[in-house]
Design an enzyme around this catalytic site. Structure first.
Site, PDB file in Angstrom:
ATOM      1  N   ASP A  46       0.942  -1.097   0.001  1.00 46.70           N
ATOM      2  CA  ASP A  46      -0.022  -0.116   0.212  1.00 46.70           C
ATOM      3  C   ASP A  46       1.026   1.331  -0.038  1.00 46.70           C
ATOM      4  O   ASP A  46       2.205   1.162   0.281  1.00 46.70           O
ATOM      5  CB  ASP A  46      -1.006   0.066   1.100  1.00 46.70           C
ATOM      6  CG  ASP A  46      -0.322   0.047   2.505  1.00 46.70           C
ATOM      7  OD1 ASP A  46       0.863  -0.492   2.821  1.00 46.70           O
ATOM      8  OD2 ASP A  46      -0.725   0.846   3.253  1.00 46.70           O
ATOM      9  N   ASP A  57       8.633   3.116  -1.296  1.00 43.57           N
ATOM     10  CA  ASP A  57       7.999   2.697   0.089  1.00 43.57           C
ATOM     11  C   ASP A  57       6.617   2.139  -0.361  1.00 43.57           C
ATOM     12  O   ASP A  57       5.686   2.806  -0.410  1.00 43.57           O
ATOM     13  CB  ASP A  57       7.787   4.223   0.811  1.00 43.57           C
ATOM     14  CG  ASP A  57       7.310   4.038   2.226  1.00 43.57           C
ATOM     15  OD1 ASP A  57       7.181   2.822   2.619  1.00 43.57           O
ATOM     16  OD2 ASP A  57       6.405   4.981   2.680  1.00 43.57           O
ATOM     17  N   GLU A 108       0.053  -0.830   5.884  1.00 44.20           N
ATOM     18  CA  GLU A 108       1.257  -0.540   6.847  1.00 44.20           C
ATOM     19  C   GLU A 108       1.063   1.027   6.943  1.00 44.20           C
ATOM     20  O   GLU A 108       1.315   1.700   8.033  1.00 44.20           O
ATOM     21  CB  GLU A 108       2.476  -0.841   6.017  1.00 44.20           C
ATOM     22  CG  GLU A 108       3.624  -0.565   7.068  1.00 44.20           C
ATOM     23  CD  GLU A 108       4.238   1.004   6.991  1.00 44.20           C
ATOM     24  OE1 GLU A 108       5.098   1.308   7.993  1.00 44.20           O
ATOM     25  OE2 GLU A 108       3.840   1.594   6.147  1.00 44.20           O
TER      26      GLU A 108
END
Length: 492
Positions: free
Chosen positions: A122, A155, A189
């Protein structure tokens, strides 16, 4: 008498200089055994293309979970299963929940303690209105100028894809690990991991799976980001900060802004916030922070080495100077950051209530109760009501002497080893502290040790892409990351 005092002072100064010099000279790098660079044929173009495809799925986590486009998450899962068929054929896909994937790679001896590799797919939203500031569209997955561009490149889809690529290569080579290996791809997360990593941990507990260690995102290989250190630094983090969201609320009679009292709810609140930021939680070069600088100090130039080797004398000076650098300050202490403010509903109306949220990132030495007590003492105003909105303690500190840390360190050193015959400096590996939050904190219930490291080299310019504009990862980094994960898993 005066002459004698001068002689005593001179002798004392010489002795002090001698002590400083001896301690500095003894503060030298520990001799290390040269490592063999990894030799592995990686199709970087294909890896880059796969990451590009992964970025195009807008798997955005919003604070309001109702805004989540579940279809995009399902499409990403389907893409994983189609793109990496060997994983579907040879690894066991364990149902966790609809959106988080957990694979079990059965080892030669499943009675041995397993390991877990984890990454989240995510991503955070792109701030509306900033799209035009991106050199490439945020979800284009463009491959340009040696980079793969887009939200999630760093990320954390870059790590997820690199893991999948490395495992595929090992499966093609017929490798079977000596013990079970778990791979988690989590979906939430960025909003707290309450469904993804938490469910993975609960399932492993239910099945009585014991993990020797887990590896998740954390720090990176840092280039020219540690003052005084010329070599690249791999910070394999052994702990992460906790957090406390503290709400400050001030009540007031309100009224028309044309007749304001001496202090309004807003001004009282502003004073409280100023006190909190002007008087931060006490820090210090101790514990994890001291260990971090003790590992880095020997690699620094003479002046920095001298200061760090003689903290008994220069400790306050070091702390004062490091506090001026945001990243270094975050290593020293629990940080204080006012982030949200509310007040009046109209420009000419005095608010009946003003409130703020202050986000503290808790150093492992500090507890939620201790920080709350600090805030109460510093604000020292009964008109300001304090209430805990949400909080989580800092993680425990994992063992940097354990086999897991050694294996991660060796894999990083081999992936980033300086080519023979070059003047390049070998990688420096240290243990550190993750100043944000990761899925790792959820795995502590099943893992003896939890480590946090992304095997990708970043400069300060690239670091700015985290949750910001122009997030990207170099194709060379993708190559190195596949080398790292292949070496790590292949040497278990």
């Amino acid at each position: 008498m005066l002459k004698k005092m001068i002689w005593i002072a001179a002798i004392g100064l010489l002795l002090l200089l001698a002590v400083l010099t001896v301690r500095t000279l003894s503060f030298s790098p520990v001799a290390t055994t040269p490592v063999t660079p990894v030799t592995l044929n990686v199709d970087v173009a294909t890896v880059s293309q796969h990451l590009s495809e992964a970025i195009r799925f807008q798997t955005i986590s919003y604070d309001n979970s109702a805004k989540r486009d579940v279809a995009k998450f399902r499409q990403f899962i389907q893409w994983v299963q189609q793109t990496y068929p060997l994983l579907q054929q040879q690894l066991e896909l364990t149902p966790v929940n609809e959106l988080t994937l957990l694979y079990r790679w059965k080892g030669q001896d499943s009675t041995k303690a397993a390991v877990l590799l984890s990454a989240h797919y995510d991503v955070v939203p792109v701030t509306p209105g900033t799209e035009k500031l991106w050199q490439q569209a945020p979800f284009s997955g463009a491959i340009a100028d040696g980079f793969v561009w887009g939200r999630g490149a760093m990320d954390d889809k870059g790590a997820a894809v690199s893991m999948l690529e490395a495992i595929t290569l090992l499966l093609q080579q017929g490798f079977q690990p000596p013990h079970d290996v778990y791979l988690a791809l989590t979906h939430d997360e960025e909003i707290g991991s309450s469904e993804g990593a938490a469910a993975v941990s609960a399932l492993l507990q239910q099945r009585k799976v014991n993990l020797a260690w887990s590896l998740d995102e954390g720090s990176f290989v840092l280039r020219q980001m540690v003052p005084g250190v010329a070599a690249d630094v791999a910070s394999i983090n052994v702990a992460e900060k906790g957090f406390l969201n503290l709400q400050l609320t001030v009540q007031s009679p309100g009224g028309h802004s044309s007749m304001p009292p001496a202090q309004t709810a807003v001004s009282i609140l502003a004073l409280a916030l100023t006190r909190l930021t002007d008087q931060p939680v006490a820090g210090g070069i101790d514990g994890l922070t001291a260990d971090f600088y003790d590992q880095l100090g020997p690699h620094m130039a003479w002046l920095q080495r001298m200061l760090l080797a003689n903290r008994w004398l220069f400790g306050p000076l070091l702390e004062h100077e490091l506090s001026k650098i945001p990243t270094a300050n975050a290593m020293l202490r629990t940080t204080t950051a006012p982030t949200m403010l509310t007040g009046s509903i109209k420009a000419n109306v005095l608010p009946q209530q003003a409130s703020a949220i202050v986000n503290f990132r808790l150093h492992p030495r500090d507890s939620i109760d201790a920080v709350l007590a600090h805030a109460t003492q510093v604000i020292a105003d009964p008109r300001v009501e304090l209430s805990v909105v949400q909080g989580m303690a800092a993680s425990r500190v994992s063992d940097k002497q354990a086999a897991g840390f050694a294996r991660i360190s060796e894999a990083a050193q081999r992936a980033y080893a300086a080519p023979a015959g070059t003047a390049a400096t070998d990688l420096i590996v240290v243990s550190g502290l993750t100043i944000g939050g990761t899925d790792s904190r959820m795995y502590e219930a099943v893992a003896k040790d939890s480590y946090r490291f992304n095997p990708m080299l970043l400069t300060s310019a690239e670091l700015g892409g985290f949750h910001g504009n122009n997030e990207r990862i170099s194709q060379d980094n993708l190559h190195k990351a596949v080398l790292f994960y292949h070496t790590l898993l292949g040497s278990l």
